[in-house]
Write an enzyme that holds these catalytic residues in place. Structure first.
Site, PDB file in Angstrom:
ATOM      1  N   ASN A   1       3.785 -24.238  65.735  1.00 58.19           N
ATOM      2  CA  ASN A   1       4.619 -23.486  64.984  1.00 58.19           C
ATOM      3  C   ASN A   1       5.964 -23.399  65.818  1.00 58.19           C
ATOM      4  O   ASN A   1       6.217 -22.907  66.916  1.00 58.19           O
ATOM      5  CB  ASN A   1       3.880 -22.082  65.370  1.00 58.19           C
ATOM      6  CG  ASN A   1       4.835 -21.048  64.702  1.00 58.19           C
ATOM      7  OD1 ASN A   1       5.745 -21.308  63.905  1.00 58.19           O
ATOM      8  ND2 ASN A   1       4.283 -19.737  64.764  1.00 58.19           N
TER       9      ASN A   1
ATOM     10  N   LYS B   1       8.427 -22.039  64.591  1.00 61.05           N
ATOM     11  CA  LYS B   1       9.453 -21.001  64.388  1.00 61.05           C
ATOM     12  C   LYS B   1      10.736 -20.987  63.934  1.00 61.05           C
ATOM     13  O   LYS B   1      10.858 -22.126  63.183  1.00 61.05           O
ATOM     14  CB  LYS B   1       9.101 -20.096  65.857  1.00 61.05           C
ATOM     15  CG  LYS B   1       7.846 -19.799  66.385  1.00 61.05           C
ATOM     16  CD  LYS B   1       7.486 -18.586  67.496  1.00 61.05           C
ATOM     17  CE  LYS B   1       6.287 -18.597  67.877  1.00 61.05           C
ATOM     18  NZ  LYS B   1       6.008 -17.840  68.809  1.00 61.05           N
TER      19      LYS B   1
ATOM     20  N   HIS C   1       1.607 -14.108  61.328  1.00 62.21           N
ATOM     21  CA  HIS C   1       1.839 -14.184  62.528  1.00 62.21           C
ATOM     22  C   HIS C   1       2.422 -12.902  63.100  1.00 62.21           C
ATOM     23  O   HIS C   1       2.973 -12.300  62.549  1.00 62.21           O
ATOM     24  CB  HIS C   1       2.997 -15.327  62.623  1.00 62.21           C
ATOM     25  CG  HIS C   1       3.147 -15.567  64.109  1.00 62.21           C
ATOM     26  ND1 HIS C   1       4.245 -14.931  64.784  1.00 62.21           N
ATOM     27  CD2 HIS C   1       2.793 -16.608  64.780  1.00 62.21           C
ATOM     28  CE1 HIS C   1       4.110 -15.685  66.040  1.00 62.21           C
ATOM     29  NE2 HIS C   1       3.184 -16.516  66.142  1.00 62.21           N
TER      30      HIS C   1
ATOM     31  N   GLU D   1       4.625 -12.296  64.886  1.00 60.64           N
ATOM     32  CA  GLU D   1       6.242 -11.921  64.694  1.00 60.64           C
ATOM     33  C   GLU D   1       6.476 -11.513  63.282  1.00 60.64           C
ATOM     34  O   GLU D   1       7.516 -10.601  62.979  1.00 60.64           O
ATOM     35  CB  GLU D   1       7.118 -13.088  64.836  1.00 60.64           C
ATOM     36  CG  GLU D   1       7.158 -13.503  66.538  1.00 60.64           C
ATOM     37  CD  GLU D   1       6.985 -14.841  66.977  1.00 60.64           C
ATOM     38  OE1 GLU D   1       7.291 -15.666  66.174  1.00 60.64           O
ATOM     39  OE2 GLU D   1       6.453 -14.813  68.061  1.00 60.64           O
TER      40      GLU D   1
ATOM     41  N   GLU E   1      -3.812 -14.762  68.700  1.00 64.32           N
ATOM     42  CA  GLU E   1      -2.811 -14.860  69.351  1.00 64.32           C
ATOM     43  C   GLU E   1      -2.772 -13.450  69.884  1.00 64.32           C
ATOM     44  O   GLU E   1      -1.820 -12.513  69.511  1.00 64.32           O
ATOM     45  CB  GLU E   1      -1.699 -15.250  68.799  1.00 64.32           C
ATOM     46  CG  GLU E   1      -1.920 -16.592  68.069  1.00 64.32           C
ATOM     47  CD  GLU E   1      -0.508 -17.412  67.637  1.00 64.32           C
ATOM     48  OE1 GLU E   1      -0.147 -18.464  68.532  1.00 64.32           O
ATOM     49  OE2 GLU E   1       0.040 -16.944  66.773  1.00 64.32           O
TER      50      GLU E   1
ATOM     51  N   GLY F   1       5.183 -16.571  73.988  1.00 64.53           N
ATOM     52  CA  GLY F   1       6.470 -16.903  74.522  1.00 64.53           C
ATOM     53  C   GLY F   1       6.735 -16.163  75.862  1.00 64.53           C
ATOM     54  O   GLY F   1       7.867 -16.098  76.103  1.00 64.53           O
TER      55      GLY F   1
ATOM     56  N   SER G   1       1.365 -19.205  74.718  1.00 61.68           N
ATOM     57  CA  SER G   1       1.980 -19.846  75.926  1.00 61.68           C
ATOM     58  C   SER G   1       1.043 -20.734  76.452  1.00 61.68           C
ATOM     59  O   SER G   1       0.609 -21.376  77.807  1.00 61.68           O
ATOM     60  CB  SER G   1       2.014 -18.702  77.275  1.00 61.68           C
ATOM     61  OG  SER G   1       2.814 -18.065  77.179  1.00 61.68           O
TER      62      SER G   1
HETATM   63  P1  13P Z   1       4.209 -20.019  72.414  1.00 59.23           P
HETATM   64  O1  13P Z   1       3.183 -20.999  72.672  1.00 59.23           O
HETATM   65  O2  13P Z   1       5.474 -20.068  72.518  1.00 59.23           O
HETATM   66  O3  13P Z   1       3.728 -18.738  73.226  1.00 59.23           O
HETATM   67  O4  13P Z   1       3.854 -19.222  71.076  1.00 59.23           O
HETATM   68  C1  13P Z   1       2.632 -19.090  70.370  1.00 59.23           C
HETATM   69  C2  13P Z   1       2.561 -18.648  68.952  1.00 59.23           C
HETATM   70  O5  13P Z   1       3.126 -17.510  68.695  1.00 59.23           O
HETATM   71  C3  13P Z   1       2.348 -19.824  68.134  1.00 59.23           C
HETATM   72  O6  13P Z   1       2.123 -19.186  66.785  1.00 59.23           O
END
Ligand code: 13P
Length: 252
Positions: free
Chosen positions: A12, A14, A96, A98, A168, A174, A214
């Site tokens: 992803n 983003k 997601h 976010e 997640e 992140g 992560s």
């Molecule tokens: P990170 O791997 O940067 O923690 O992000 C995970 C994520 O949100 C994947 O959709």
């Protein structure tokens, strides 16, 4: 049991990248030795979906990071399931964290989006996960079961084969703070049990549950060894050649 479920790793991206950096990602994907037993999916920003689909190897699937719940119309800023299909991509990420916590998407809206995307023939990575305060209050299962129910209620029995669940935990996204393999496995196992009880034993055995938060080239092997972890949804590390190592985690 786990061996019957094909390992599936998504990247992803983003809201990151430009044509130049994306060319770099495409070249490590096209040039890398990707485990044939792993399904690989990349999710570029909407502006680059067509470009990535046109340039990455056909063996790598492409996903949008979101889409709306209806076919077309006056919804400024949104993209539709048919647009995703039209450019040759097969997948969409929905729900997601976010989208949930930055953009205020509700369980109900996410359920509607899942239903519509499936009806249009897309495959769906449906995301769930608890916030830190929810975990600390002992509410992890309450939250992920509630989120999963809102999704599951919108999936017909015949459509589950086109759905991947991504667990997640928000506190791990992140932050560099990965769930331990045991923490992740425990939630994945509880989720699979919930699906057994509330959907069907057969679907629970077959549905793939990715872990995200992560994941990196160092921690992926131990996580991938857990019986109910069927793949990863990778953020930051999916922008780097480490992603190839993560795709190959089961081979290591
Ligand atoms: P990170 O791997 O940067 O923690 O992000 C995970 C994520 O949100 C994947 O959709």
């Amino acid at each position: 049991m786990a061996s019957q479920r094909k390992f599936v790793v998504g990247g992803n991206w983003k809201m990151n990248g430009n044509k130049s950096s994306i060319d770099g990602i495409i070249s490590f994907l096209n040039g890398g030795q990707l485990d044939e037993n792993t399904e690989v999916i990349v999710a570029p920003p909407a502006a680059y979906l067509d470009y990535v689909r046109s340039n990455v190897n056909a063996s790598v699937a492409v996903a949008a990071q979101n889409c709306y719940k209806v076919a077309s119309g006056a919804f400024t800023g949104e993209i539709s399931a048919s647009m995703i299909k039209d450019i040759g991509a097969d997948w969409v990420i929905l729900g997601h964290s976010e989208r949930r916590h930055v953009f205020g998407e509700t369980d109900e809206l996410i359920g509607e989006k899942v239903k519509f995307a499936l009806s249009q023939g897309l495959k769906v990575i449906a995301c769930i996960g608890e916030k830190l305060e929810e975990r600390e209050a002992g509410q992890t299962n309450d939250v992920v079961f509630r989120q999963t129910k809102a999704i599951a209620d919108n999936i017909g029995a015949e459509d589950w084969s086109r759905v991947v669940i991504a667990y997640e935990p928000v506190w791990a996204i992140g932050t560099g703070k990965t769930a331990t393999p045991d923490q992740a496995q425990a939630v994945h196992k509880d989720l699979r049990d919930w699906i057994t009880q509330n959907v069907s034993a057969d679907i629970a055995q077959n549905v793939r549950i990715q872990y995200g938060g992560s994941v990196n080239a160092k921690n992926c092997v131990e996580l991938a060894a857990k019986p109910d972890i069927d793949g990863f949804l990778v953020g930051g590390a999916s922008l780097k050649p480490d992603f190839v190592t993560i795709v190959n985690a089961r081979k290591a």
